[in-house]
Design a protein around this motif. Sequence first.
Motif, short mmCIF file in Angstrom:
data_model
loop_
_atom_site.label_atom_id
_atom_site.label_comp_id
_atom_site.label_asym_id
_atom_site.label_seq_id
_atom_site.Cartn_x
_atom_site.Cartn_y
_atom_site.Cartn_z
N ALA A 1 0.82 -1.21 0.00
CA ALA A 1 0.00 0.00 0.00
C ALA A 1 0.86 1.27 0.00
O ALA A 1 0.37 2.35 0.32
CB ALA A 1 -0.94 -0.02 1.21
N SER A 2 2.14 1.12 -0.35
CA SER A 2 3.05 2.27 -0.45
C SER A 2 4.24 1.83 -1.31
O SER A 2 4.34 0.66 -1.68
CB SER A 2 3.56 2.69 0.93
N ASN A 3 5.13 2.77 -1.58
CA ASN A 3 6.41 2.39 -2.17
C ASN A 3 7.22 1.68 -1.10
O ASN A 3 7.00 1.88 0.10
CB ASN A 3 7.17 3.63 -2.64
N TYR A 4 8.17 0.89 -1.52
CA TYR A 4 9.09 0.26 -0.58
C TYR A 4 10.03 1.34 -0.05
O TYR A 4 10.28 2.34 -0.72
CB TYR A 4 9.88 -0.86 -1.27
N MET A 5 10.52 1.13 1.17
CA MET A 5 11.39 2.10 1.83
C MET A 5 12.61 1.39 2.39
O MET A 5 12.50 0.28 2.91
CB MET A 5 10.65 2.79 2.97
N LEU A 6 13.75 2.04 2.30
CA LEU A 6 14.99 1.57 2.91
C LEU A 6 15.16 2.31 4.23
O LEU A 6 15.09 3.54 4.26
CB LEU A 6 16.18 1.86 2.00
N HIS B 1 22.76 -2.56 10.76
CA HIS B 1 21.37 -3.03 10.69
C HIS B 1 20.64 -2.18 9.66
O HIS B 1 20.66 -0.95 9.72
CB HIS B 1 20.71 -2.88 12.07
N ASN B 2 19.99 -2.86 8.72
CA ASN B 2 19.20 -2.21 7.68
C ASN B 2 17.87 -2.93 7.57
O ASN B 2 17.75 -4.10 7.93
CB ASN B 2 19.91 -2.32 6.31
N GLU B 3 16.90 -2.24 7.00
CA GLU B 3 15.59 -2.85 6.76
C GLU B 3 15.01 -2.31 5.46
O GLU B 3 15.26 -1.16 5.09
CB GLU B 3 14.62 -2.51 7.90
N ILE B 4 14.24 -3.15 4.81
CA ILE B 4 13.37 -2.72 3.72
C ILE B 4 11.96 -2.89 4.28
O ILE B 4 11.65 -3.92 4.90
CB ILE B 4 13.53 -3.57 2.44
N MET B 5 11.11 -1.89 4.10
CA MET B 5 9.76 -1.97 4.64
C MET B 5 8.75 -1.46 3.62
O MET B 5 9.09 -0.69 2.71
CB MET B 5 9.66 -1.18 5.95
N VAL B 6 7.51 -1.92 3.78
CA VAL B 6 6.43 -1.46 2.92
C VAL B 6 5.13 -1.47 3.73
O VAL B 6 4.89 -2.39 4.52
CB VAL B 6 6.30 -2.34 1.64
N ARG B 7 4.33 -0.43 3.55
CA ARG B 7 3.00 -0.40 4.18
C ARG B 7 2.16 -1.47 3.47
O ARG B 7 2.21 -1.59 2.24
CB ARG B 7 2.37 0.98 4.00
#
Length: 174
Positions: free
Chosen positions: A140-145, A159-165
């Motif tokens: 429900a959104s663009n992916y985010m770093l 520590h890194n993450e990729i997240m998306v609504r």
Amino acid sequence: MAKYERPEYTVLLSEEPFELREYRDFYIVEYENANDPDVDSGFGTLFRYISKDNQANRKISMTVPVIQEMSEERTKMAFVVPKAEWEDIPQPNSPALTVKKFANGLFAVIQYGGYSNDRKERDMLEKLAQWVQEKKYQPASNYMLASFNAPFVPPMFRHNEIMVRVATDQESTK
């Protein structure tokens, strides 16, 4: 990483390296500049903002993560505003910065270590997209770093993450 404030969330599902999180509302200061599509000046502009380059001429505490939108058209970068500033968030001096509310919601997240790069980010995004599909969620959104470390932190401690609504099937059919 623990010494910096981060947005509040509850983990609803954990399947290493994936999590489904419910984030509470928080505020960001977002960098967006059509003349800088790779956000080369984004971090510096945001850093100057928290280092008193704002209309209140006030220093603001560092937080994590720095959030970078991953999209074809344009990339945005954002700094999370500390909770102590929410009642009186200093307005930016830079026209490339905007204060925004990051609305609460469900987010699918993949976590990974080491230095992040385009190839690793694409691989992680693909794995997360597959997990989201398997769990029957809808992006429900663009992916985010989400980046959590300063450049000098050694790879084994990064520590890194990729997240998306995400929305559930029931939410997306309403």
